[in-house]
Design a protein around this motif. Structure first.
Motif, PDB file in Angstrom:
ATOM      1  N   VAL A 102       0.851  -1.191   0.000  1.00 51.20           N
ATOM      2  CA  VAL A 102       0.000   0.000   0.000  1.00 51.20           C
ATOM      3  C   VAL A 102       0.885   1.238   0.000  1.00 51.20           C
ATOM      4  CG1 VAL A 102      -1.811   1.279   1.196  1.00 51.20           C
ATOM      5  CG2 VAL A 102      -1.767  -1.232   1.319  1.00 51.20           C
ATOM      6  N   ALA A 103       0.567   2.198  -0.855  1.00 46.60           N
ATOM      7  CA  ALA A 103       1.301   3.464  -0.903  1.00 46.60           C
ATOM      8  C   ALA A 103       0.320   4.590  -1.182  1.00 46.60           C
ATOM      9  CB  ALA A 103       2.388   3.411  -1.979  1.00 46.60           C
ATOM     10  N   GLY A 104       0.793   5.829  -1.072  1.00 48.40           N
ATOM     11  CA  GLY A 104      -0.057   6.978  -1.367  1.00 48.40           C
ATOM     12  C   GLY A 104       0.097   8.066  -0.333  1.00 48.40           C
ATOM     13  N   ASN A 105      -0.382   9.271  -0.677  1.00 48.37           N
ATOM     14  CA  ASN A 105      -0.224  10.420   0.208  1.00 48.37           C
ATOM     15  C   ASN A 105      -1.470  10.698   1.048  1.00 48.37           C
ATOM     16  OD1 ASN A 105      -1.995  11.578  -1.624  1.00 48.37           O
ATOM     17  ND2 ASN A 105      -0.425  12.815  -2.652  1.00 48.37           N
ATOM     18  N   MET A 140      -4.632  -1.904   5.182  1.00 44.75           N
ATOM     19  CA  MET A 140      -5.087  -2.805   4.118  1.00 44.75           C
ATOM     20  C   MET A 140      -4.003  -3.783   3.659  1.00 44.75           C
ATOM     21  SD  MET A 140      -7.419  -0.236   1.771  1.00 44.75           S
ATOM     22  CE  MET A 140      -6.226   1.108   1.771  1.00 44.75           C
ATOM     23  N   ARG A 141      -2.771  -3.530   4.049  1.00 40.73           N
ATOM     24  CA  ARG A 141      -1.678  -4.411   3.599  1.00 40.73           C
ATOM     25  C   ARG A 141      -1.859  -5.806   4.207  1.00 40.73           C
ATOM     26  NH1 ARG A 141       3.637  -5.382   5.399  1.00 40.73           N
ATOM     27  NH2 ARG A 141       3.369  -3.831   7.068  1.00 40.73           N
ATOM     28  N   GLY A 142      -1.783  -6.799   3.338  1.00 40.16           N
ATOM     29  CA  GLY A 142      -1.945  -8.179   3.764  1.00 40.16           C
ATOM     30  C   GLY A 142      -3.392  -8.621   3.924  1.00 40.16           C
ATOM     31  N   ARG A 143      -4.340  -7.731   3.618  1.00 41.41           N
ATOM     32  CA  ARG A 143      -5.761  -8.065   3.759  1.00 41.41           C
ATOM     33  C   ARG A 143      -6.370  -8.425   2.409  1.00 41.41           C
ATOM     34  NH1 ARG A 143      -7.509  -6.086   8.792  1.00 41.41           N
ATOM     35  NH2 ARG A 143      -9.385  -7.336   8.371  1.00 41.41           N
ATOM     36  N   PRO A 153      -0.023   9.313  -6.346  1.00 40.58           N
ATOM     37  CA  PRO A 153      -1.362   8.806  -6.062  1.00 40.58           C
ATOM     38  C   PRO A 153      -1.803   9.124  -4.642  1.00 40.58           C
ATOM     39  CG  PRO A 153       0.226   7.030  -5.877  1.00 40.58           C
ATOM     40  CD  PRO A 153       0.986   8.237  -6.378  1.00 40.58           C
ATOM     41  N   ARG A 154      -3.096   9.337  -4.480  1.00 39.37           N
ATOM     42  CA  ARG A 154      -3.645   9.439  -3.129  1.00 39.37           C
ATOM     43  C   ARG A 154      -3.591   8.058  -2.479  1.00 39.37           C
ATOM     44  NH1 ARG A 154      -4.043  13.442  -2.283  1.00 39.37           N
ATOM     45  NH2 ARG A 154      -5.999  14.516  -2.657  1.00 39.37           N
ATOM     46  N   LEU A 155      -3.836   7.027  -3.302  1.00 37.13           N
ATOM     47  CA  LEU A 155      -3.803   5.659  -2.804  1.00 37.13           C
ATOM     48  C   LEU A 155      -3.390   4.715  -3.922  1.00 37.13           C
ATOM     49  CD1 LEU A 155      -4.484   3.500  -0.619  1.00 37.13           C
ATOM     50  CD2 LEU A 155      -6.799   3.450  -1.599  1.00 37.13           C
ATOM     51  N   SER A 156      -2.464   3.820  -3.608  1.00 35.90           N
ATOM     52  CA  SER A 156      -2.032   2.802  -4.558  1.00 35.90           C
ATOM     53  C   SER A 156      -2.067   1.445  -3.859  1.00 35.90           C
ATOM     54  CB  SER A 156      -0.612   3.101  -5.055  1.00 35.90           C
ATOM     55  OG  SER A 156      -0.166   2.081  -5.948  1.00 35.90           O
ATOM     56  N   LEU A 157      -2.837   0.516  -4.408  1.00 39.47           N
ATOM     57  CA  LEU A 157      -2.920  -0.844  -3.891  1.00 39.47           C
ATOM     58  C   LEU A 157      -2.237  -1.770  -4.894  1.00 39.47           C
ATOM     59  CD1 LEU A 157      -6.653  -0.908  -2.709  1.00 39.47           C
ATOM     60  CD2 LEU A 157      -4.625  -0.344  -1.366  1.00 39.47           C
ATOM     61  N   ASP A 204       0.136  -6.380 -10.539  1.00 37.67           N
ATOM     62  CA  ASP A 204      -1.133  -5.681 -10.745  1.00 37.67           C
ATOM     63  C   ASP A 204      -1.294  -4.572  -9.699  1.00 37.67           C
ATOM     64  OD1 ASP A 204      -1.772  -7.353 -12.846  1.00 37.67           O
ATOM     65  OD2 ASP A 204      -2.855  -8.770 -11.570  1.00 37.67           O
ATOM     66  N   GLU A 205      -1.966  -3.485 -10.073  1.00 33.35           N
ATOM     67  CA  GLU A 205      -2.154  -2.387  -9.134  1.00 33.35           C
ATOM     68  C   GLU A 205      -3.395  -1.580  -9.450  1.00 33.35           C
ATOM     69  OE1 GLU A 205       0.822   1.019 -10.269  1.00 33.35           O
ATOM     70  OE2 GLU A 205       1.879  -0.897 -10.399  1.00 33.35           O
ATOM     71  N   LEU A 206      -3.894  -0.934  -8.421  1.00 35.53           N
ATOM     72  CA  LEU A 206      -5.084  -0.103  -8.510  1.00 35.53           C
ATOM     73  C   LEU A 206      -4.714   1.245  -7.899  1.00 35.53           C
ATOM     74  CD1 LEU A 206      -8.125   0.110  -9.135  1.00 35.53           C
ATOM     75  CD2 LEU A 206      -8.574  -1.003  -6.936  1.00 35.53           C
ATOM     76  N   ASN A 207      -4.724   2.297  -8.722  1.00 32.07           N
ATOM     77  CA  ASN A 207      -4.236   3.608  -8.301  1.00 32.07           C
ATOM     78  C   ASN A 207      -5.333   4.676  -8.388  1.00 32.07           C
ATOM     79  OD1 ASN A 207      -1.392   2.788  -8.001  1.00 32.07           O
ATOM     80  ND2 ASN A 207      -1.444   2.555 -10.227  1.00 32.07           N
TER      81      ASN A 207
END
Length: 252
Positions: free
Chosen positions: A25-28, A36-39, A80-84, A90-93
């Motif tokens: 998980v990353a983002g500002n 959410m990491r590992g979930r 990104p505000r949020l990066s999964l 694969d990623e969702l930004n």
């Protein structure tokens, strides 16, 4: 601002992440996004303009606001505000959006019957809610997310033109048939919007939003920069969109 149909498209495009484990998980965002990491994502849902990711014990709500956007398996240059991120790269930004956690089960938070694109949409419930707000302008009623979740300013302007209704008509002044048209077209036009958006042809179907002349009668459209309670832009035809006035008070 992305409207409900756009969020439904996002939900469909993100469906492949359902059941997958978030590896990074990353983002500002200032929220505790690392939780959410590992979930594992349990479900992907939407309500109006809200994109929802369900985890065990909590959910994430993403609202794209006025200028938000998203990318799936690609990135923008902006932070990104949020990066999964998931296995396999694969990623969702998400960018320029609002991120919020919801601790209560979503079925206790959201009225799914108010979402115009949800299978549980209930036009009778919408009519009952509108009956409780007779002074509201038609334009404001369409933008009320408790009544028409997912309807935004484009849909508002186009629906009012489609049913030949002036945006400043009070809800209480509308004949029953016209009120029924308002309710039905809030949903029908949203699905038209969805189909056109998916086909990359939405703009060519717009009749009045950001236009200058009415395609029905050729009259120059009226424009209000800040109309109604929500102070949103309004484009409407002064000739073919009827302004309904409240019945005169004859008491006394």
């Amino acid at each position: 601002m992305p409207e409900g149909p756009t969020i439904v498209i996002l939900k469909e495009e993100a469906a492949a992440f359902d059941g997958r484990v978030v590896e990074c998980v990353a983002g500002n965002s200032t929220q505790d996004i690392q939780r959410m990491r590992g979930r594992r994502i349990r479900a992907i849902r939407s309500w109006g303009k809200h994109f929802l990711l369900e985890f065990s014990g909590f959910s994430l709500r993403v609202h794209l606001m006025l200028y938000g956007s998203y990318r799936i398996n690609e990135r923008r240059e902006a932070a990104p505000r949020l990066s999964l991120r998931f296995a396999g790269g694969d990623e969702l930004n998400f960018y320029a959006c609002s991120v919020k956690f919801i601790e209560t089960p979503l079925d206790e938070v959201y009225d799914w019957s108010a979402d115009v694109m949800n299978p549980h949409w209930d036009p009778k419930s919408a009519r009952a809610k509108l009956k409780q707000m007779p002074q509201a302008l038609a334009a404001d009623a369409l933008l009320d997310q408790n009544v028409f979740s997912g309807v935004g300013n484009i849909i508002k302007n186009e629906v009012l033109h489609r049913i030949r209704l002036h945006p400043e008509s009070p809800v209480g002044a509308l004949p029953p048939r016209k009120l029924g048209e308002l309710i039905a077209q809030a949903r029908d036009y949203s699905f038209d919007f969805y189909r056109w958006k998916k086909a990359y042809e939405l703009k060519r179907h717009l009749q009045v939003h950001t236009k200058t002349h009415c395609p029905r009668d050729g009259a120059r459209l009226s424009f209000r920069k800040h109309l109604g309670r929500y102070k949103r832009r309004a484009f409407f035809c002064p000739l073919c969109q009827r302004l309904y006035a409240p019945a005169a008070d004859t008491a006394g």
